[in-house]
Design an enzyme around this catalytic site. Structure first.
Site, PDB file in Angstrom:
ATOM      1  N   GLU A 185      60.184  33.538   7.074  1.00 54.69           N
ATOM      2  CA  GLU A 185      60.478  34.552   7.790  1.00 54.69           C
ATOM      3  C   GLU A 185      61.260  35.744   7.257  1.00 54.69           C
ATOM      4  OE1 GLU A 185      61.351  32.073  12.012  1.00 54.69           O
ATOM      5  OE2 GLU A 185      63.249  32.715  10.691  1.00 54.69           O
ATOM      6  N   GLU A 254      55.762  27.866  14.139  1.00 53.40           N
ATOM      7  CA  GLU A 254      57.036  27.348  14.859  1.00 53.40           C
ATOM      8  C   GLU A 254      56.705  27.794  16.439  1.00 53.40           C
ATOM      9  OE1 GLU A 254      60.850  28.416  13.552  1.00 53.40           O
ATOM     10  OE2 GLU A 254      60.269  27.905  11.310  1.00 53.40           O
TER      11      GLU A 254
END
Length: 727
Positions: A185, A254
Site C-alpha cells: 500500500e 484484500e
C-alpha cells in the site's frame, strides 16, 4: 435446479479441484490480461489470509483444512519482520514464526501460497511489522529513498526469498508460492514522499525482480507499479479497479471481510450478503484473483498488536478467532466459490458482454464455443427486481447478483442465504481459581535500575519496546509559605504525553489515570493534586499500547511524556517541570523478576486467600488450574478486570483492557448498500474485548500457571475460564 445439471456441475467441480492439486512438480507461473497462468492454464483463484503468528502451529493444519474445504485455492500471508529479526542479524523462525513449516503445510493441503514479504505489512501489527531497532540505525528514514533503510530492507527481503528457495517452496521449484509481494500500500505514501518516494518505489521494484523468484511480483495500491510487476487492489469493493496495463490481470489482494477491533471501539461486522455481492461483481467485471482479508484473523498474542488494537483480531472472518466456523458466513461463501469454479471455463476464455437493463440492473455474459456463464445484477439498495434473460424471468433481491453457470439455471444468489445461522456462546467451565496477589507498587527513584537525566526523555528510545512500561520520577519540594496549604486549593498538575496511557502517583498513592485512543493516541492529564510541606514524590508510569502501524516517517514517531509538565497554583504562579532533573526506570519489578514464569513466581512471597487485594492498581495475580476436558476452544472471561497483560504457562496471551468500553453507534444492520467500518457495529457500551483466547496447545493436563498484571485495579474473583461452543 435440475438433477442432471447438478450432477454434471459436481463432476466439473471435482475435475477442477483435482487439477488444482497437481502442482507438486515444477511449474511455470505467468499471466496475461485475463488471469494468472499456471502450467499453461488460466486460473480463477479464490484466496484467504491466514497470518501464521496469529495462531499456534498446532492450529495451522485445521485452519488450512477448513480453508480448503471452504473452497479456497490460495492461502495468503504477510511476513513479519519484527518477529523474525528481533535484533540485527539474529533471526527467529520457530514456533508461531515457523514460516517454512506453515508454507509446507499449505503445500501438503494442495493449496497455493501468496507470500506478501513487504516487509512493511501494516496489518494492525506492532510498528507495521518493522523491528523497533531499525528506528535507531543512524540516518534512518523509513520507506523512502534512504540508503540505511534500503540496505536493511533488501537484506531481510533477500533472506526470506533465499530461505524459501532453499526449501524449494516457489511454484517453479515444485512448491506452493505462486505470487510474492514487495512493499505494501505504498501508493498513497509515495505522493507524500514526493520525488524520493518515486525513486524508492522504482528501486523497490527493481530490487524484487532481481531476486528471481520465478513467480510474478505484485504491489498493492501502487498505480505506477512497473512492468512486469502487477498492481493490485485493496478495499471493500474492487469491481471498478483496472491494473495499469491491459496486459496485466485484475487481482484483488484484500477484500476486507470485516474490520479490526480497537480498544474503546465497538465490534465491526460485515454482512456476508455484501461480501458475496462484492466478490460476484469483481468476477463479473473480469477479476480473476480475489483474497479475503481475513479468512481467519486470529489473536494478537504477546505485544504484537498495533497501537490501541485489541488482542482479538477476529475480523468477523469466516473462521473465527478460535478456529471455529462462523455461520452462515463460511458456508454462504463456500457455495459462492463452488459456482465460480463452475463458471471458470467461460470466465477465463472470453471477456464479458454487458447488457444494461436500466440504471440499476445489468447482465454480464461470458460465452465461449464450449461454455457459457451469466451474472445478473441488481444494484438497487431497497427494491427487488425481476429481469428477463433469454426468455426466462429471474427475481433478484436488492443489492445482489445471481450466477448462472450454464446461462440458464440460477445456481446462486448473493443475498439468498441457505446456510443456517449458528450462534456461538461462552460457557463457563467448572474451573475455580484460588488467587494470590503481589503488589508491584510505585518504585522509588533511587532503587536499582533507575537512571537520571535532565529533562524529559522519549519512552521507546529507552525501552526499545522490550516492555510497555516506563517510569518517570521527580521530587516536588513545597515550602511552608505556599498559600495553597492554607486555602486548600490544591495545585493543578498538567502533563502532556505522546501516549498511550498514564498513571500518576503522588507520594505512593494513585492520583489519577489518563489514556488516549486510536483516533488520537496523545493524552493530557490535568488534575489538582494534594501536596505537603517538604519533598513530595511524583512517579509517572507511562504505558505503551502497541506502536503505530500506518503512516509516514516512522523514525519521528514518539511515545511517552514529552511535556510540558506544569504545576499551577504555587506562589510564583506556574512551575514548568519539563527541564527538571528526572529519574527513570524501564519496566516493572515483576517483569524483571519474571513473575509470569513458574520459576519467577516461585521466588517471591504472594498474599493468599483473605489477604488477596482487589481494586488495587499495579497488582500481580496468580492462580493454577487444570485443563478442562473436551476439545472446545478456551478463553478467559476478564470482565471484572481493568487493564494489563495475561500469561498462561509463560505464554503471553495479550493485553487485556475490558475497562475500556466501546463507543460508537450500534443499531440495525442492513446488508444492502455500500459498507464501511462504521456500519453494522455491535456491543456498544460493553467492553471492546471481554474474552481472551487461551490456546489448548499451551496447556498441560494439570497445574497450569495463570498470571495477570493489573494496572488499574480489578476483581480477580470474577475471572472465569470458558469454553466456546455453538448454542
Amino acid at each position: 435446479m435440475s438433477m442432471h445439471f447438478r450432477n454434471k456441475a459436481w463432476i466439473i467441480l471435482a475435475i477442477l479441484c483435482f487439477s488444482s492439486l497437481i502442482h507438486s512438480t515444477e511449474a511455470v507461473v505467468t499471466y496475461d490480461h485475463k488471469a494468472l497462468i499456471i502450467n499453461g492454464q488460466r486460473r480463477i483463484l479464490i484466496s484467504g489470509s491466514i497470518h501464521y503468528p496469529r495462531s499456534t502451529p498446532e492450529m495451522w493444519p485445521d485452519l488450512i483444512k477448513k480453508a480448503k474445504e471452504g473452497g479456497l485455492d490460495v492461502i495468503q500471508t504477510y511476513v513479519f519482520w519484527n518477529g523474525h529479526e528481533p535484533s540485527p542479524g539474529n533471526y527467529y523462525f520457530q514456533d508461531r514464526y515457523d514460516l517454512v513449516k506453515f508454507t509446507k503445510l499449505v503445500h501438503q493441503a494442495g493449496l497455493y501460497l501468496d507470500l506478501r514479504i513487504g516487509p512493511y505489512v501494516c496489518a494492525e501489527w506492532n510498528f507495521g511489522g518493522f523491528p523497533v531497532w531499525l528506528k535507531y540505525v543512524p540516518g534512518m528514514v523509513f520507506r523512502t529513498d534512504n540508503e540505511p533503510f534500503k540496505i536493511a530492507m533488501q537484506k531481510f527481503t533477500k533472506k526470506i526469498v533465499d530461505m524459501m528457495k532453499e526449501e524449494k517452496l516457489f511454484e517453479t521449484q515444485g512448491g506452493p508460492i505462486i505470487l510474492s509481494q514487495i512493499e505494501n500500500e505504498y501508493g498513497p505514501m509515495q505522493w507524500e514522499m514526493g520525488a524520493a518516494g518515486k525513486a524508492y518505489s522504482k528501486w523497490t521494484a527493481e530490487m524484487a525482480l532481481g531476486l528471481s523468484t520465478g513467480v510474478p511480483w505484485i504491489m498493492c495500491k501502487q498505480e505506477d507499479a512497473p512492468y512486469p510487476i502487477i498492481d493490485t487492489c485493496n478495499g471493500f469493493y474492487c469491481e471498478g479497479f483496472k491494473p495499469n496495463s491491459d496486459n496485466k490481470p485484475k487481482l484483488w489482494t484484500e477484500n476486507w471481510t470485516g474490520w479490526f477491533t480497537e480498544f474503546g471501539g465497538a465490534i465491526p461486522n460485515r454482512p456476508v450478503e455484501d461480501i458475496a455481492f462484492s466478490v460476484a461483481r469483481f468476477i463479473q467485471n473480469g477479476g480473476s484473483f480475489m483474497n479475503y482479508y481475513m479468512y481467519y484473523g486470529g489473536t494478537n498474542f504477546d505485544r504484537t498488536a498495533g497501537v490501541f488494537i485489541a488482542t482479538s483480531y477476529d475480523y468477523d472472518a469466516p473462521i473465527d478467532e478460535y478456529g471455529l466456523l462462523r455461520e452462515p458466513k463460511y458456508s454462504h461463501l463456500k457455495e459462492l466459490h463452488k459456482v465460480i469454479k463452475l463458471c471458470e471455463p467461460a470466465l477465463v476464455s472470453v471477456d464479458p458482454t454487458i447488457t444494461s437493463l436500466g440504471d440499476k440492473q445489468e447482465i454480464h455474459v461470458f460465452k465461449s464455443k464450449t461454455s457459457c456463464a451469466a451474472f445478473l445484477s441488481n444494484y438497487d439498495t431497497s427494491s427487488a427486481a425481476r429481469v428477463m434473460f433469454r426468455g426466462f424471468p429471474y427475481d433478484l433481491p436488492p443489492w445482489s447478483v445471481s450466477i448462472l453457470p450454464d446461462c440458464k439455471t440460477e445456481y446462486y444468489n448473493t443475498a439468498k442465504i441457505r446456510a443456517p445461522t449458528i450462534l456461538m456462546k461462552m460457557i463457563p467451565t467448572s474451573t475455580k481459581f484460588s488467587w494470590e496477589s503481589y503488589n508491584e507498587g510505585s518504585p522509588s527513584s533511587n532503587e536499582a535500575g533507575t537512571f537520571v537525566k535532565d529533562g524529559l526523555v522519549e519512552q521507546i528510545s529507552m525501552t526499545r519496546d522490550k516492555t510497555d512500561y516506563f517510569w518517570y520520577f521527580t521530587d516536588i519540594t513545597i515550602g511552608s509559605d505556599e498559600s495553597f496549604l492554607k486555602t486548600g486549593d490544591n495545585p493543578l498538575l498538567t502533563i502532556f504525553s505522546a501516549g498511550h496511557a498514564l498513571h500518576v502517583f503522588v507520594n505512593g498513592l494513585l492520583a489519577g489515570t489518563s489514556y488516549g485512543a486510536l483516533s488520537n493516541s496523545k493524552l493530557t492529564f490535568s488534575q489538582n493534586i494534594k501536596l505537603s510541606v517538604g519533598i513530595n514524590k511524583l512517579a509517572l508510569l507511562s504505558t505503551a499500547v502497541g506502536l503505530p502501524n500506518a503512516g509516514v516517517h516512522y523514525e519521528t514517531w514518539n511515545t511517552g511524556i514529552l511535556g510540558p509538565v506544569t504545576l499551577k497554583g504555587v506562589n510564583s504562579g506556574t512551575w514548568d517541570m519539563s527541564k527538571w532533573k528526572w529519574s527513570y526506570k524501564i519496566g516493572l519489578r515483576g517483569e524483571a523478576m519474571s513473575l509470569h514464569t513458574l520459576a519467577g513466581s516461585s521466588a517471591v512471597k504472594w498474599w493468599i486467600k483473605g489477604f488477596v487485594v482487589k481494586k488495587q492498581p499495579l497488582t500481580w495475580y496468580k492462580s493454577s488450574f487444570d485443563t478442562p476436558r473436551g476439545n472446545e476452544p478456551l478463553a478467559l472471561d476478564m470482565n471484572t478486570m481493568g487493564k494489563g497483560q495475561v500469561w498462561v504457562n509463560g505464554h503471553n496471551i495479550g493485553r487485556h483492557w475490558p475497562a475500556y468500553t466501546a463507543r460508537g453507534n450500534c443499531g440495525r444492520c442492513n446488508y444492502a448498500g455500500i459498507y464501511n467500518e462504521k456500519k453494522c457495529l455491535s456491543h456498544c457500551g460493553e467492553p471492546s474485548q471481554r474474552w481472551y483466547h487461551v490456546p489448548r496447545s499451551w496447556l498441560k493436563p494439570f497445574g497450569n500457571l495463570l498470571v495477570i498484571f493489573e494496572e488499574w485495579g480489578g476483581d480477580p474473583s470474577g475471572i472465569s475460564l470458558v469454553k466456546r461452543t455453538a448454542k
